[in-house]
Design a protein around this motif. Sequence first.
Motif, PDB file in Angstrom:
ATOM      1  N   PHE A   2       2.349   9.090  -6.344  1.00  0.00           N
ATOM      2  CA  PHE A   2       2.591  10.523  -6.134  1.00  0.00           C
ATOM      3  C   PHE A   2       3.940  11.011  -6.671  1.00  0.00           C
ATOM      4  CE2 PHE A   2      -0.742  10.023  -2.838  1.00  0.00           C
ATOM      5  CZ  PHE A   2      -1.624  10.970  -3.341  1.00  0.00           C
ATOM      6  N   THR A   3       4.879  10.122  -6.890  1.00  0.00           N
ATOM      7  CA  THR A   3       6.196  10.572  -7.360  1.00  0.00           C
ATOM      8  C   THR A   3       6.434  10.364  -8.844  1.00  0.00           C
ATOM      9  OG1 THR A   3       7.213   8.451  -6.749  1.00  0.00           O
ATOM     10  CG2 THR A   3       7.307  10.249  -5.128  1.00  0.00           C
ATOM     11  N   ALA A   4       5.736   9.426  -9.457  1.00  0.00           N
ATOM     12  CA  ALA A   4       6.100   9.131 -10.837  1.00  0.00           C
ATOM     13  C   ALA A   4       4.913   9.001 -11.785  1.00  0.00           C
ATOM     14  CB  ALA A   4       6.929   7.842 -10.874  1.00  0.00           C
ATOM     15  N   ILE A   5       4.177   7.980 -11.642  1.00  0.00           N
ATOM     16  CA  ILE A   5       3.238   7.574 -12.671  1.00  0.00           C
ATOM     17  C   ILE A   5       1.952   8.399 -12.677  1.00  0.00           C
ATOM     18  CG2 ILE A   5       1.878   5.628 -13.562  1.00  0.00           C
ATOM     19  CD1 ILE A   5       4.060   3.808 -12.329  1.00  0.00           C
ATOM     20  N   GLY A   6       1.259   8.466 -11.556  1.00  0.00           N
ATOM     21  CA  GLY A   6       0.016   9.210 -11.487  1.00  0.00           C
ATOM     22  C   GLY A   6      -1.155   8.502 -12.139  1.00  0.00           C
TER      23      GLY A   6
ATOM     24  N   SER B  68       0.828  -1.209   0.000  1.00  0.00           N
ATOM     25  CA  SER B  68       0.000   0.000   0.000  1.00  0.00           C
ATOM     26  C   SER B  68       0.862   1.258   0.000  1.00  0.00           C
ATOM     27  CB  SER B  68      -0.909  -0.010   1.235  1.00  0.00           C
ATOM     28  OG  SER B  68      -1.551   1.228   1.390  1.00  0.00           O
ATOM     29  N   LEU B  69       1.853   1.277   0.882  1.00  0.00           N
ATOM     30  CA  LEU B  69       2.731   2.440   0.992  1.00  0.00           C
ATOM     31  C   LEU B  69       3.504   2.691  -0.303  1.00  0.00           C
ATOM     32  CD1 LEU B  69       4.037   4.675   2.750  1.00  0.00           C
ATOM     33  CD2 LEU B  69       5.734   2.974   3.416  1.00  0.00           C
ATOM     34  N   PHE B  70       4.121   1.651  -0.856  1.00  0.00           N
ATOM     35  CA  PHE B  70       4.905   1.833  -2.073  1.00  0.00           C
ATOM     36  C   PHE B  70       4.020   2.186  -3.266  1.00  0.00           C
ATOM     37  CE2 PHE B  70       8.168  -0.913   0.131  1.00  0.00           C
ATOM     38  CZ  PHE B  70       8.990   0.162   0.424  1.00  0.00           C
ATOM     39  N   GLY B  71       2.799   1.664  -3.300  1.00  0.00           N
ATOM     40  CA  GLY B  71       1.864   2.047  -4.358  1.00  0.00           C
ATOM     41  C   GLY B  71       1.566   3.538  -4.317  1.00  0.00           C
ATOM     42  N   LEU B  72       1.340   4.065  -3.115  1.00  0.00           N
ATOM     43  CA  LEU B  72       1.091   5.508  -2.978  1.00  0.00           C
ATOM     44  C   LEU B  72       2.328   6.336  -3.326  1.00  0.00           C
ATOM     45  CD1 LEU B  72      -1.108   5.648   0.241  1.00  0.00           C
ATOM     46  CD2 LEU B  72      -1.791   6.182  -2.103  1.00  0.00           C
TER      47      LEU B  72
ATOM     48  N   PRO C 203      -4.522   6.636 -12.358  1.00  0.00           N
ATOM     49  CA  PRO C 203      -5.673   6.527 -11.443  1.00  0.00           C
ATOM     50  C   PRO C 203      -5.930   5.088 -10.963  1.00  0.00           C
ATOM     51  CG  PRO C 203      -6.265   7.765 -13.404  1.00  0.00           C
ATOM     52  CD  PRO C 203      -4.885   7.247 -13.619  1.00  0.00           C
ATOM     53  N   ASP C 204      -5.622   4.104 -11.813  1.00  0.00           N
ATOM     54  CA  ASP C 204      -5.800   2.709 -11.397  1.00  0.00           C
ATOM     55  C   ASP C 204      -4.851   2.352 -10.255  1.00  0.00           C
ATOM     56  OD1 ASP C 204      -7.777   2.299 -13.281  1.00  0.00           O
ATOM     57  OD2 ASP C 204      -6.368   1.565 -14.804  1.00  0.00           O
ATOM     58  N   LEU C 205      -3.645   2.891 -10.289  1.00  0.00           N
ATOM     59  CA  LEU C 205      -2.684   2.647  -9.217  1.00  0.00           C
ATOM     60  C   LEU C 205      -3.168   3.281  -7.912  1.00  0.00           C
ATOM     61  CD1 LEU C 205      -0.011   1.513  -8.200  1.00  0.00           C
ATOM     62  CD2 LEU C 205       1.094   3.613  -9.007  1.00  0.00           C
ATOM     63  N   LEU C 206      -3.752   4.456  -8.017  1.00  0.00           N
ATOM     64  CA  LEU C 206      -4.288   5.119  -6.827  1.00  0.00           C
ATOM     65  C   LEU C 206      -5.438   4.299  -6.241  1.00  0.00           C
ATOM     66  CD1 LEU C 206      -4.287   7.476  -4.861  1.00  0.00           C
ATOM     67  CD2 LEU C 206      -5.841   8.674  -6.418  1.00  0.00           C
ATOM     68  N   LEU C 207      -6.322   3.806  -7.071  1.00  0.00           N
ATOM     69  CA  LEU C 207      -7.430   2.973  -6.608  1.00  0.00           C
ATOM     70  C   LEU C 207      -6.901   1.701  -5.946  1.00  0.00           C
ATOM     71  CD1 LEU C 207     -10.468   2.403  -6.406  1.00  0.00           C
ATOM     72  CD2 LEU C 207     -10.324   1.388  -8.687  1.00  0.00           C
ATOM     73  N   PHE C 208      -5.940   1.058  -6.599  1.00  0.00           N
ATOM     74  CA  PHE C 208      -5.328  -0.146  -6.036  1.00  0.00           C
ATOM     75  C   PHE C 208      -4.695   0.155  -4.677  1.00  0.00           C
ATOM     76  CE2 PHE C 208      -1.416  -2.615  -5.413  1.00  0.00           C
ATOM     77  CZ  PHE C 208      -1.950  -3.899  -5.318  1.00  0.00           C
ATOM     78  N   SER C 209      -3.966   1.253  -4.579  1.00  0.00           N
ATOM     79  CA  SER C 209      -3.310   1.624  -3.329  1.00  0.00           C
ATOM     80  C   SER C 209      -4.326   1.908  -2.226  1.00  0.00           C
ATOM     81  CB  SER C 209      -2.412   2.840  -3.531  1.00  0.00           C
ATOM     82  OG  SER C 209      -1.360   2.533  -4.395  1.00  0.00           O
ATOM     83  N   LYS C 210      -5.419   2.539  -2.581  1.00  0.00           N
ATOM     84  CA  LYS C 210      -6.472   2.811  -1.588  1.00  0.00           C
ATOM     85  C   LYS C 210      -7.107   1.513  -1.095  1.00  0.00           C
ATOM     86  CE  LYS C 210      -7.780   7.491  -2.907  1.00  0.00           C
ATOM     87  NZ  LYS C 210      -8.864   8.347  -3.405  1.00  0.00           N
TER      88      LYS C 210
END
Length: 153
Positions: free
Chosen positions: A70-74, A62-66, A76-83
């Motif tokens: 926030f640092t590279a890719i941006g 979760s932490l590394f996904g966030l 939205p699917d990654l943000l949803l996965f991280s949440k």
Amino acid sequence: MVHINDIFETKSVKRTIALCVFTFGIYVIYRLFLLTRQVNRNVKEPISSWFVASAVSVHLISLFGLIIYFTAIGNPDLLLFSKLMHLVSSIFHITWLIKIRNRINLLTGVGERSKFWLNPVLSSFLHVIYFQYKINQLLQINSEQQQAECHSI
């Protein structure tokens, strides 16, 4: 019988707070891991290693996904996965806190009416900071009692 002073050690609560804040919560996981090792050596029903490994893994994913979001890719699917992973991580985290709290209360032999009993609400919100505060209180009282016993002999 194992003495409580042989299981836990006094640590600075201020230092614990600082480490929790400045490591963005990584210290919380590390401290939960250490507390688990300490209690597992002294209870009949230890917290399983698969549970600990799962809790740590989910938290780190979760932490590394966030961090990546926030640092590279941006993406939205990654943000949803991280949440979603954060939600799963939170469930593991609360369960882990409850498991440790219950075992510390068992090891210290305190009941709900004792001032050393780990309150479930405070344990949930202040977790390792509150645990360390209560451990320090108990260790201080035990040390004072041991000194009084030595002087009375």
